[in-house]
Design an enzyme around this catalytic site. Structure first.
Site, short mmCIF file in Angstrom:
data_model
loop_
_atom_site.label_atom_id
_atom_site.label_comp_id
_atom_site.label_asym_id
_atom_site.label_seq_id
_atom_site.Cartn_x
_atom_site.Cartn_y
_atom_site.Cartn_z
N CYS A 1 14.80 106.45 11.89
CA CYS A 1 13.36 106.50 12.15
C CYS A 1 12.75 107.47 11.15
O CYS A 1 13.34 108.51 10.86
CB CYS A 1 13.12 106.97 13.58
SG CYS A 1 11.39 107.31 13.93
N TYR B 1 5.07 101.74 16.69
CA TYR B 1 5.58 100.37 16.66
C TYR B 1 6.86 100.26 17.52
O TYR B 1 7.23 99.19 17.96
CB TYR B 1 5.95 99.96 15.23
CG TYR B 1 4.80 99.63 14.30
CD1 TYR B 1 3.48 99.88 14.64
CD2 TYR B 1 5.06 99.05 13.05
CE1 TYR B 1 2.44 99.58 13.76
CE2 TYR B 1 4.04 98.74 12.17
CZ TYR B 1 2.73 99.01 12.53
OH TYR B 1 1.72 98.70 11.65
N GLU C 1 5.47 114.87 15.76
CA GLU C 1 4.01 114.82 15.50
C GLU C 1 3.34 116.10 16.01
O GLU C 1 2.32 116.52 15.48
CB GLU C 1 3.41 113.59 16.19
CG GLU C 1 3.98 112.30 15.67
CD GLU C 1 3.00 111.43 14.88
OE1 GLU C 1 1.81 111.53 15.14
OE2 GLU C 1 3.47 110.66 14.02
N CYS D 1 9.01 101.92 7.44
CA CYS D 1 9.21 101.92 8.89
C CYS D 1 10.51 101.19 9.27
O CYS D 1 10.68 100.01 8.94
CB CYS D 1 8.01 101.24 9.54
SG CYS D 1 8.09 101.16 11.32
N ASN D 2 11.38 101.89 9.98
CA ASN D 2 12.64 101.27 10.40
C ASN D 2 12.40 100.12 11.37
O ASN D 2 13.11 99.12 11.34
CB ASN D 2 13.51 102.32 11.12
CG ASN D 2 14.08 103.35 10.18
OD1 ASN D 2 15.23 103.29 9.80
ND2 ASN D 2 13.26 104.30 9.77
N ASP E 1 4.07 102.41 6.66
CA ASP E 1 4.76 102.83 7.87
C ASP E 1 3.78 102.70 9.03
O ASP E 1 2.58 102.54 8.81
CB ASP E 1 5.25 104.28 7.75
CG ASP E 1 6.05 104.71 8.97
OD1 ASP E 1 6.86 103.91 9.45
OD2 ASP E 1 5.85 105.84 9.47
N SER E 2 4.29 102.82 10.25
CA SER E 2 3.40 102.74 11.41
C SER E 2 2.46 103.94 11.47
O SER E 2 1.42 103.87 12.11
CB SER E 2 4.25 102.69 12.67
OG SER E 2 5.16 103.77 12.70
N HIS F 1 10.53 109.58 11.30
CA HIS F 1 10.21 110.95 11.74
C HIS F 1 11.43 111.86 11.77
O HIS F 1 11.29 113.08 11.73
CB HIS F 1 9.62 110.91 13.15
CG HIS F 1 8.21 110.46 13.20
ND1 HIS F 1 7.84 109.19 12.85
CD2 HIS F 1 7.07 111.09 13.56
CE1 HIS F 1 6.53 109.07 13.00
NE2 HIS F 1 6.04 110.21 13.42
N1 DGL Z 1 7.91 104.62 11.88
C1 DGL Z 1 8.70 104.25 13.00
C2 DGL Z 1 10.14 103.94 12.55
O1 DGL Z 1 10.59 104.37 11.51
C3 DGL Z 1 8.72 105.32 14.06
C4 DGL Z 1 7.42 105.52 14.78
C5 DGL Z 1 6.97 104.32 15.59
O2 DGL Z 1 7.51 104.07 16.69
O3 DGL Z 1 6.08 103.65 15.11
O4 DGL Z 1 10.82 103.23 13.24
#
Ligand code: DGL
Length: 273
Positions: free
Chosen positions: A191, A49, A159, A80-81, A17-18, A193
Protein backbone atom coordinates in the site's frame (compact mmCIF):
# COMPACT_ATOMS: atom_id res chain seq x y z
CA UNK A 1 9.41 -5.18 -21.28
CA UNK A 2 11.10 -3.07 -22.28
CA UNK A 3 8.27 -1.20 -23.98
CA UNK A 4 9.60 1.37 -26.40
CA UNK A 5 8.43 4.90 -25.92
CA UNK A 6 9.49 6.45 -29.18
CA UNK A 7 7.33 9.50 -29.39
CA UNK A 8 7.06 12.38 -27.02
CA UNK A 9 10.05 11.37 -24.98
CA UNK A 10 10.04 14.81 -23.45
CA UNK A 11 6.47 14.55 -22.25
CA UNK A 12 5.85 13.90 -18.55
CA UNK A 13 5.43 10.61 -16.73
CA UNK A 14 1.89 10.36 -15.36
CA UNK A 15 1.30 8.87 -11.89
CA UNK A 16 -1.98 8.35 -10.09
CA UNK A 17 -3.09 7.15 -6.72
CA UNK A 18 -6.29 7.21 -4.70
CA UNK A 19 -4.87 10.05 -2.62
CA UNK A 20 -1.62 11.19 -1.08
CA UNK A 21 0.17 7.88 -0.73
CA UNK A 22 1.38 7.73 -4.33
CA UNK A 23 3.75 10.56 -3.54
CA UNK A 24 6.01 7.85 -2.09
CA UNK A 25 6.25 6.61 -5.69
CA UNK A 26 6.89 10.13 -7.03
CA UNK A 27 9.69 10.53 -4.48
CA UNK A 28 11.41 7.42 -5.81
CA UNK A 29 10.83 8.49 -9.42
CA UNK A 30 12.43 11.84 -8.67
CA UNK A 31 15.40 9.99 -7.19
CA UNK A 32 15.79 7.55 -10.09
CA UNK A 33 14.85 9.94 -12.90
CA UNK A 34 15.80 13.43 -11.73
CA UNK A 35 15.32 15.10 -15.10
CA UNK A 36 11.89 13.74 -15.96
CA UNK A 37 8.73 15.82 -15.76
CA UNK A 38 6.03 14.20 -13.63
CA UNK A 39 2.28 14.83 -13.43
CA UNK A 40 0.71 13.37 -10.29
CA UNK A 41 -3.01 12.94 -9.81
CA UNK A 42 -4.36 12.06 -6.35
CA UNK A 43 -8.06 11.18 -6.30
CA UNK A 44 -8.53 12.75 -2.88
CA UNK A 45 -12.28 13.21 -3.37
CA UNK A 46 -12.81 9.44 -3.57
CA UNK A 47 -10.05 8.00 -1.34
CA UNK A 48 -9.97 5.30 0.04
CA UNK A 49 -10.13 2.78 -2.81
CA UNK A 50 -9.14 -0.08 -0.51
CA UNK A 51 -12.66 -0.63 0.76
CA UNK A 52 -14.45 -0.21 -2.60
CA UNK A 53 -15.80 -2.71 -5.15
CA UNK A 54 -13.90 -3.82 -8.23
CA UNK A 55 -16.38 -1.91 -10.46
CA UNK A 56 -15.77 1.35 -8.60
CA UNK A 57 -11.98 0.88 -8.57
CA UNK A 58 -11.91 0.17 -12.33
CA UNK A 59 -14.16 3.15 -13.13
CA UNK A 60 -12.12 5.54 -10.98
CA UNK A 61 -8.84 4.24 -12.40
CA UNK A 62 -10.02 4.78 -16.00
CA UNK A 63 -11.10 8.32 -15.18
CA UNK A 64 -7.74 9.00 -13.56
CA UNK A 65 -5.86 7.90 -16.68
CA UNK A 66 -8.13 10.16 -18.75
CA UNK A 67 -7.12 13.12 -16.55
CA UNK A 68 -3.42 12.32 -16.98
CA UNK A 69 -3.89 12.06 -20.75
CA UNK A 70 -5.17 15.64 -20.76
CA UNK A 71 -1.67 16.49 -19.55
CA UNK A 72 -0.10 14.61 -22.45
CA UNK A 73 1.74 12.01 -20.39
CA UNK A 74 3.92 9.52 -22.27
CA UNK A 75 3.21 6.66 -19.85
CA UNK A 76 1.17 5.98 -16.72
CA UNK A 77 2.43 4.60 -13.42
CA UNK A 78 -0.42 3.17 -11.36
CA UNK A 79 1.01 3.93 -7.92
CA UNK A 80 -2.08 2.64 -6.12
CA UNK A 81 -1.78 -1.03 -5.16
CA UNK A 82 -5.56 -1.39 -5.09
CA UNK A 83 -5.94 -0.02 -8.64
CA UNK A 84 -2.98 -2.10 -9.79
CA UNK A 85 -4.66 -5.22 -8.37
CA UNK A 86 -8.03 -4.71 -10.04
CA UNK A 87 -7.70 -2.36 -12.99
CA UNK A 88 -4.34 -2.86 -14.71
CA UNK A 89 -5.40 -5.29 -17.51
CA UNK A 90 -8.53 -3.21 -18.24
CA UNK A 91 -6.53 0.02 -18.34
CA UNK A 92 -4.07 -1.56 -20.74
CA UNK A 93 -6.94 -2.67 -23.00
CA UNK A 94 -8.60 0.73 -22.86
CA UNK A 95 -5.62 3.02 -23.49
CA UNK A 96 -2.82 2.78 -25.99
CA UNK A 97 0.07 4.19 -23.94
CA UNK A 98 2.34 2.10 -21.67
CA UNK A 99 0.76 1.58 -18.23
CA UNK A 100 2.57 -0.15 -15.38
CA UNK A 101 1.50 -1.12 -11.88
CA UNK A 102 3.19 -1.81 -8.54
CA UNK A 103 2.30 -5.47 -7.99
CA UNK A 104 4.78 -7.14 -10.36
CA UNK A 105 7.88 -5.16 -9.33
CA UNK A 106 7.15 -5.66 -5.60
CA UNK A 107 6.44 -9.39 -5.96
CA UNK A 108 9.53 -9.90 -8.11
CA UNK A 109 11.81 -8.26 -5.57
CA UNK A 110 10.31 -10.30 -2.72
CA UNK A 111 10.87 -13.56 -4.62
CA UNK A 112 14.46 -12.51 -5.32
CA UNK A 113 15.39 -11.77 -1.73
CA UNK A 114 13.47 -14.24 0.42
CA UNK A 115 15.80 -16.82 1.95
CA UNK A 116 13.32 -19.06 3.74
CA UNK A 117 10.62 -18.76 1.03
CA UNK A 118 8.05 -17.30 3.42
CA UNK A 119 6.70 -13.94 2.32
CA UNK A 120 4.15 -11.73 4.08
CA UNK A 121 1.98 -9.13 2.36
CA UNK A 122 0.24 -6.25 4.08
CA UNK A 123 -2.20 -4.15 2.08
CA UNK A 124 -5.74 -2.78 1.90
CA UNK A 125 -8.65 -5.22 2.21
CA UNK A 126 -9.33 -4.99 -1.54
CA UNK A 127 -5.71 -5.73 -2.50
CA UNK A 128 -5.54 -8.68 -0.09
CA UNK A 129 -8.86 -10.06 -1.40
CA UNK A 130 -7.67 -9.77 -5.02
CA UNK A 131 -4.75 -12.14 -4.18
CA UNK A 132 -2.76 -10.46 -6.98
CA UNK A 133 0.51 -10.35 -5.00
CA UNK A 134 0.20 -14.04 -4.08
CA UNK A 135 -0.63 -14.98 -7.70
CA UNK A 136 2.39 -13.09 -9.02
CA UNK A 137 4.70 -14.61 -6.38
CA UNK A 138 3.46 -18.12 -7.20
CA UNK A 139 3.81 -17.48 -10.91
CA UNK A 140 7.49 -16.77 -10.26
CA UNK A 141 8.03 -19.51 -7.67
CA UNK A 142 5.18 -21.89 -6.74
CA UNK A 143 7.12 -23.28 -3.77
CA UNK A 144 6.98 -20.00 -1.82
CA UNK A 145 4.60 -19.80 1.13
CA UNK A 146 2.59 -16.59 1.32
CA UNK A 147 0.50 -15.00 4.04
CA UNK A 148 -1.45 -11.75 3.68
CA UNK A 149 -3.05 -9.36 6.14
CA UNK A 150 -5.32 -6.39 5.48
CA UNK A 151 -4.34 -3.41 7.66
CA UNK A 152 -7.13 -0.85 7.13
CA UNK A 153 -6.18 1.27 10.15
CA UNK A 154 -2.72 2.05 8.80
CA UNK A 155 -3.96 4.51 6.13
CA UNK A 156 -5.74 6.88 8.56
CA UNK A 157 -2.83 6.62 11.04
CA UNK A 158 -0.38 7.73 8.35
CA UNK A 159 -2.71 10.48 7.11
CA UNK A 160 -2.88 11.69 10.71
CA UNK A 161 0.91 11.75 10.84
CA UNK A 162 0.96 9.18 13.67
CA UNK A 163 3.77 7.14 12.20
CA UNK A 164 5.77 6.66 15.41
CA UNK A 165 3.13 6.72 18.15
CA UNK A 166 2.68 3.92 20.66
CA UNK A 167 -0.86 3.36 19.37
CA UNK A 168 0.53 2.65 15.90
CA UNK A 169 2.97 0.09 17.30
CA UNK A 170 0.18 -1.57 19.27
CA UNK A 171 -2.03 -1.82 16.17
CA UNK A 172 0.89 -3.09 14.08
CA UNK A 173 1.63 -5.77 16.73
CA UNK A 174 -1.95 -6.95 16.46
CA UNK A 175 -2.01 -6.99 12.64
CA UNK A 176 1.37 -8.69 12.31
CA UNK A 177 0.94 -11.36 14.99
CA UNK A 178 0.23 -14.09 12.42
CA UNK A 179 3.11 -13.00 10.20
CA UNK A 180 5.51 -13.53 13.09
CA UNK A 181 4.07 -16.97 13.80
CA UNK A 182 4.37 -17.80 10.11
CA UNK A 183 8.08 -16.90 10.35
CA UNK A 184 8.19 -14.66 7.29
CA UNK A 185 11.60 -13.27 6.35
CA UNK A 186 10.24 -10.78 3.78
CA UNK A 187 7.33 -8.37 4.08
CA UNK A 188 5.77 -6.60 1.10
CA UNK A 189 4.41 -3.15 1.93
CA UNK A 190 1.47 -3.46 -0.46
CA UNK A 191 0.00 0.00 0.00
CA UNK A 192 1.37 3.41 -0.93
CA UNK A 193 1.02 4.68 2.64
CA UNK A 194 3.04 1.96 4.32
CA UNK A 195 6.58 3.10 3.44
CA UNK A 196 6.00 5.86 5.99
CA UNK A 197 5.54 3.18 8.66
CA UNK A 198 8.82 1.41 7.91
CA UNK A 199 10.44 2.29 11.25
CA UNK A 200 7.41 1.14 13.26
CA UNK A 201 7.04 -2.04 11.21
CA UNK A 202 10.72 -2.90 11.65
CA UNK A 203 10.29 -2.60 15.41
CA UNK A 204 7.40 -5.04 15.28
CA UNK A 205 8.69 -7.68 12.84
CA UNK A 206 12.34 -7.42 13.85
CA UNK A 207 15.39 -6.28 11.95
CA UNK A 208 15.91 -9.61 10.17
CA UNK A 209 12.68 -9.31 8.18
CA UNK A 210 13.28 -7.50 4.90
CA UNK A 211 10.73 -4.87 3.95
CA UNK A 212 9.84 -4.46 0.28
CA UNK A 213 8.86 -0.96 -0.74
CA UNK A 214 7.00 -1.26 -4.07
CA UNK A 215 7.62 2.45 -4.72
CA UNK A 216 11.36 1.83 -5.01
CA UNK A 217 10.87 -1.21 -7.20
CA UNK A 218 8.50 0.45 -9.65
CA UNK A 219 10.77 3.49 -10.00
CA UNK A 220 13.56 1.17 -11.15
CA UNK A 221 11.19 -0.44 -13.64
CA UNK A 222 10.15 2.94 -15.03
CA UNK A 223 13.78 3.83 -15.50
CA UNK A 224 14.36 0.60 -17.40
CA UNK A 225 11.23 1.10 -19.43
CA UNK A 226 12.31 4.53 -20.54
CA UNK A 227 15.67 3.06 -21.51
CA UNK A 228 17.18 5.82 -19.52
CA UNK A 229 20.56 6.00 -21.09
CA UNK A 230 23.03 8.84 -20.87
CA UNK A 231 21.99 10.14 -24.24
CA UNK A 232 18.41 10.63 -23.10
CA UNK A 233 19.38 12.60 -20.04
CA UNK A 234 18.56 16.24 -20.51
CA UNK A 235 21.15 17.49 -18.07
CA UNK A 236 20.32 21.16 -18.27
CA UNK A 237 16.62 20.74 -18.03
CA UNK A 238 14.93 21.61 -14.76
CA UNK A 239 12.14 19.05 -14.29
CA UNK A 240 8.56 20.17 -13.89
CA UNK A 241 6.47 18.40 -11.26
CA UNK A 242 2.73 19.00 -11.41
CA UNK A 243 0.41 17.96 -8.58
CA UNK A 244 -3.32 17.58 -9.17
CA UNK A 245 -6.05 16.49 -6.77
CA UNK A 246 -9.80 15.96 -7.12
CA UNK A 247 -10.74 17.71 -3.85
CA UNK A 248 -9.66 20.65 -1.69
CA UNK A 249 -5.85 20.89 -2.09
CA UNK A 250 -5.18 22.24 1.43
CA UNK A 251 -4.98 18.92 3.29
CA UNK A 252 -2.86 17.44 0.52
CA UNK A 253 -0.50 20.36 0.70
CA UNK A 254 0.03 19.96 4.44
CA UNK A 255 0.83 16.25 4.33
CA UNK A 256 2.58 16.08 0.99
CA UNK A 257 5.97 16.98 2.41
CA UNK A 258 5.93 13.87 4.62
CA UNK A 259 5.36 11.59 1.65
CA UNK A 260 7.57 13.40 -0.80
CA UNK A 261 10.42 14.51 1.43
CA UNK A 262 10.30 18.03 -0.07
CA UNK A 263 7.73 20.81 0.01
CA UNK A 264 5.27 21.20 -2.85
CA UNK A 265 4.77 24.76 -4.01
CA UNK A 266 1.54 24.39 -5.86
CA UNK A 267 -1.32 21.87 -5.88
CA UNK A 268 -4.12 22.28 -8.40
CA UNK A 269 -7.67 21.07 -8.16
CA UNK A 270 -8.74 19.08 -11.18
CA UNK A 271 -12.21 17.55 -11.53
CA UNK A 272 -13.15 14.39 -13.38
CA UNK A 273 -15.33 15.18 -16.38
N1 DGL B 1 -3.44 3.99 -2.35
C1 DGL B 1 -4.03 2.81 -1.79
C2 DGL B 1 -3.17 1.59 -2.12
O1 DGL B 1 -1.99 1.69 -2.40
C3 DGL B 1 -4.23 2.92 -0.31
C4 DGL B 1 -5.26 3.91 0.12
C5 DGL B 1 -6.68 3.55 -0.32
O2 DGL B 1 -7.32 2.66 0.27
O3 DGL B 1 -7.12 4.19 -1.26
O4 DGL B 1 -3.68 0.50 -2.11
Amino acid sequence: MPIKIDQNREHPIGVFDSGLGGLTVVRELMRELPFEDVVYFGDTARVPYGTKSKEAIVKFSKENVAILLRHKVKMVVVACNTSSSFALPILRESFSLPIIGVIKPGAKKAVEITRNKRIGIIATSATVNSREYAKEIHRLDPTIKVTAQACPLFVPLVEEGWTDRQVTLTIAEEYLKNMKQFKIDTLILGCTHYPLLKAALKKVVGKDVLLIDSAKEIARDVKQLLEYTKKNRLTNKKPKHTFLVSDEPKHFHLLAQKFLGTAIKHVERCDHV
